[in-house]
Motif scaffolding. Structure first.
Motif, PDB file in Angstrom:
ATOM      1  N   MET A   1       0.844  -1.190   0.000  1.00  0.00           N
ATOM      2  CA  MET A   1       0.000   0.000   0.000  1.00  0.00           C
ATOM      3  C   MET A   1       0.887   1.250   0.000  1.00  0.00           C
ATOM      4  SD  MET A   1      -3.095   1.071   2.463  1.00  0.00           S
ATOM      5  CE  MET A   1      -3.583   2.752   2.632  1.00  0.00           C
ATOM      6  N   ILE A   2       0.506   2.212  -0.808  1.00  0.00           N
ATOM      7  CA  ILE A   2       1.223   3.488  -0.870  1.00  0.00           C
ATOM      8  C   ILE A   2       0.858   4.297   0.380  1.00  0.00           C
ATOM      9  CG2 ILE A   2       1.526   5.628  -2.188  1.00  0.00           C
ATOM     10  CD1 ILE A   2       2.524   3.089  -3.628  1.00  0.00           C
ATOM     11  N   THR A   3       1.854   4.895   0.999  1.00  0.00           N
ATOM     12  CA  THR A   3       1.640   5.670   2.225  1.00  0.00           C
ATOM     13  C   THR A   3       1.893   7.153   1.967  1.00  0.00           C
ATOM     14  OG1 THR A   3       3.941   5.511   2.911  1.00  0.00           O
ATOM     15  CG2 THR A   3       2.461   3.705   3.601  1.00  0.00           C
ATOM     16  N   LEU A   4       1.543   7.961   2.957  1.00  0.00           N
ATOM     17  CA  LEU A   4       1.845   9.389   2.896  1.00  0.00           C
ATOM     18  C   LEU A   4       3.346   9.593   2.702  1.00  0.00           C
ATOM     19  CD1 LEU A   4       1.348  12.407   3.160  1.00  0.00           C
ATOM     20  CD2 LEU A   4       1.322  12.106   5.652  1.00  0.00           C
ATOM     21  N   ALA A   5       4.162   8.804   3.362  1.00  0.00           N
ATOM     22  CA  ALA A   5       5.618   8.935   3.219  1.00  0.00           C
ATOM     23  C   ALA A   5       6.050   8.698   1.773  1.00  0.00           C
ATOM     24  CB  ALA A   5       6.332   7.966   4.158  1.00  0.00           C
ATOM     25  N   ASP A   6       5.441   7.735   1.101  1.00  0.00           N
ATOM     26  CA  ASP A   6       5.759   7.470  -0.307  1.00  0.00           C
ATOM     27  C   ASP A   6       5.368   8.663  -1.175  1.00  0.00           C
ATOM     28  OD1 ASP A   6       6.603   4.808   0.258  1.00  0.00           O
ATOM     29  OD2 ASP A   6       4.518   4.121   0.137  1.00  0.00           O
ATOM     30  N   PRO A  26      -2.979  16.263   4.421  1.00  0.00           N
ATOM     31  CA  PRO A  26      -1.702  16.473   3.746  1.00  0.00           C
ATOM     32  C   PRO A  26      -1.890  16.766   2.256  1.00  0.00           C
ATOM     33  CG  PRO A  26      -1.621  14.526   5.140  1.00  0.00           C
ATOM     34  CD  PRO A  26      -3.053  14.962   5.086  1.00  0.00           C
ATOM     35  N   GLY A  27      -1.240  17.820   1.798  1.00  0.00           N
ATOM     36  CA  GLY A  27      -1.311  18.197   0.389  1.00  0.00           C
ATOM     37  C   GLY A  27       0.029  18.698  -0.105  1.00  0.00           C
ATOM     38  N   LEU A  38      -4.001  13.814   0.164  1.00  0.00           N
ATOM     39  CA  LEU A  38      -4.633  12.624   0.718  1.00  0.00           C
ATOM     40  C   LEU A  38      -6.069  12.955   1.094  1.00  0.00           C
ATOM     41  CD1 LEU A  38      -1.957  11.179   0.717  1.00  0.00           C
ATOM     42  CD2 LEU A  38      -2.445  10.440   3.041  1.00  0.00           C
ATOM     43  N   GLU A  39      -6.900  11.936   1.092  1.00  0.00           N
ATOM     44  CA  GLU A  39      -8.260  12.087   1.595  1.00  0.00           C
ATOM     45  C   GLU A  39      -8.292  11.548   3.015  1.00  0.00           C
ATOM     46  OE1 GLU A  39     -10.819  10.141  -1.341  1.00  0.00           O
ATOM     47  OE2 GLU A  39     -11.369  12.160  -2.009  1.00  0.00           O
ATOM     48  N   ARG A  40      -9.310  11.929   3.748  1.00  0.00           N
ATOM     49  CA  ARG A  40      -9.477  11.459   5.120  1.00  0.00           C
ATOM     50  C   ARG A  40      -9.444   9.930   5.146  1.00  0.00           C
ATOM     51  NH1 ARG A  40     -10.577  14.792   8.612  1.00  0.00           N
ATOM     52  NH2 ARG A  40     -11.691  16.214   7.240  1.00  0.00           N
ATOM     53  N   GLY A  41      -8.716   9.394   6.085  1.00  0.00           N
ATOM     54  CA  GLY A  41      -8.603   7.953   6.217  1.00  0.00           C
ATOM     55  C   GLY A  41      -7.369   7.371   5.535  1.00  0.00           C
ATOM     56  N   ASP A  42      -6.688   8.165   4.732  1.00  0.00           N
ATOM     57  CA  ASP A  42      -5.438   7.781   4.072  1.00  0.00           C
ATOM     58  C   ASP A  42      -5.558   6.583   3.126  1.00  0.00           C
ATOM     59  OD1 ASP A  42      -4.301   9.827   5.505  1.00  0.00           O
ATOM     60  OD2 ASP A  42      -3.374   8.520   7.003  1.00  0.00           O
ATOM     61  N   ALA A  43      -6.757   6.214   2.708  1.00  0.00           N
ATOM     62  CA  ALA A  43      -6.926   5.096   1.775  1.00  0.00           C
ATOM     63  C   ALA A  43      -6.889   5.559   0.325  1.00  0.00           C
ATOM     64  CB  ALA A  43      -8.239   4.371   2.049  1.00  0.00           C
ATOM     65  N   HIS A  44      -7.123   6.849   0.109  1.00  0.00           N
ATOM     66  CA  HIS A  44      -7.163   7.402  -1.244  1.00  0.00           C
ATOM     67  C   HIS A  44      -6.409   8.725  -1.297  1.00  0.00           C
ATOM     68  CE1 HIS A  44     -10.748   4.810  -1.100  1.00  0.00           C
ATOM     69  NE2 HIS A  44     -10.454   4.582  -2.375  1.00  0.00           N
ATOM     70  N   ALA A  45      -5.893   9.015  -2.493  1.00  0.00           N
ATOM     71  CA  ALA A  45      -5.283  10.309  -2.765  1.00  0.00           C
ATOM     72  C   ALA A  45      -5.933  10.861  -4.025  1.00  0.00           C
ATOM     73  CB  ALA A  45      -3.781  10.179  -2.980  1.00  0.00           C
ATOM     74  N   ILE A  46      -5.937  12.175  -4.122  1.00  0.00           N
ATOM     75  CA  ILE A  46      -6.382  12.843  -5.335  1.00  0.00           C
ATOM     76  C   ILE A  46      -5.141  13.437  -5.997  1.00  0.00           C
ATOM     77  CG2 ILE A  46      -7.809  14.678  -6.331  1.00  0.00           C
ATOM     78  CD1 ILE A  46      -9.507  12.602  -4.916  1.00  0.00           C
ATOM     79  N   VAL A  47      -4.928  13.109  -7.263  1.00  0.00           N
ATOM     80  CA  VAL A  47      -3.838  13.710  -8.022  1.00  0.00           C
ATOM     81  C   VAL A  47      -4.449  14.556  -9.131  1.00  0.00           C
ATOM     82  CG1 VAL A  47      -2.045  12.030  -7.466  1.00  0.00           C
ATOM     83  CG2 VAL A  47      -3.555  11.602  -9.378  1.00  0.00           C
ATOM     84  N   CYS A  48      -3.898  15.732  -9.322  1.00  0.00           N
ATOM     85  CA  CYS A  48      -4.471  16.715 -10.246  1.00  0.00           C
ATOM     86  C   CYS A  48      -3.862  16.582 -11.638  1.00  0.00           C
ATOM     87  CB  CYS A  48      -4.298  18.121  -9.680  1.00  0.00           C
ATOM     88  SG  CYS A  48      -5.101  18.316  -8.087  1.00  0.00           S
TER      89      CYS A  48
END
Length: 113
Positions: A1-6, A26-27, A38-48
């Protein structure tokens, strides 16, 4: 799983990226334009990334990607399931978002290196 650190490692490796919260989450930004968060819960991220890239990714792998629209009219980006995306693909998406949001001069300088 990709993390905030990644995500942080990939984003901060690009020129002029700063970490700045987006609605207390975190943005990452370039030229004060959001490129990923990141979205709440850290399971998803939004990339623009661009709309065409998001549309293609969501069509090819709907279990991993989803287009994000605000009020059904304004394209926001691509929602990524961090448990299902590969690290290489996430790195690629972050760079694409950076290229989409960074000033053209900065992209040209980066490519000239």
């Amino acid at each position: 799983m990709i993390t905030l650190a990644d995500i942080r490692e990939h984003a901060m490796a690009l020129p002029d990226v700063v970490e700045k919260p987006h609605f207390r989450l975190p943005g990452f930004r370039v030229a004060d334009k959001l490129l990923a968060h990141l979205e709440r819960g850290d399971a998803h991220a939004i990339v623009c990334v661009g709309q065409a890239e998001a549309e293609e990714a969501a069509a090819d792998q709907p279990d991993v990607y989803e287009e994000v629209w605000r009020n059904g009219r304004i394209f926001v980006g691509l929602r990524v399931d961090l448990a299902k995306v590969t690290e290489g693909r996430m790195r690629e998406l972050i760079e694409h978002a950076w290229r989409h949001r960074a000033p053209k001069r900065l992209v040209a300088e980066y490519d000239a290196r």
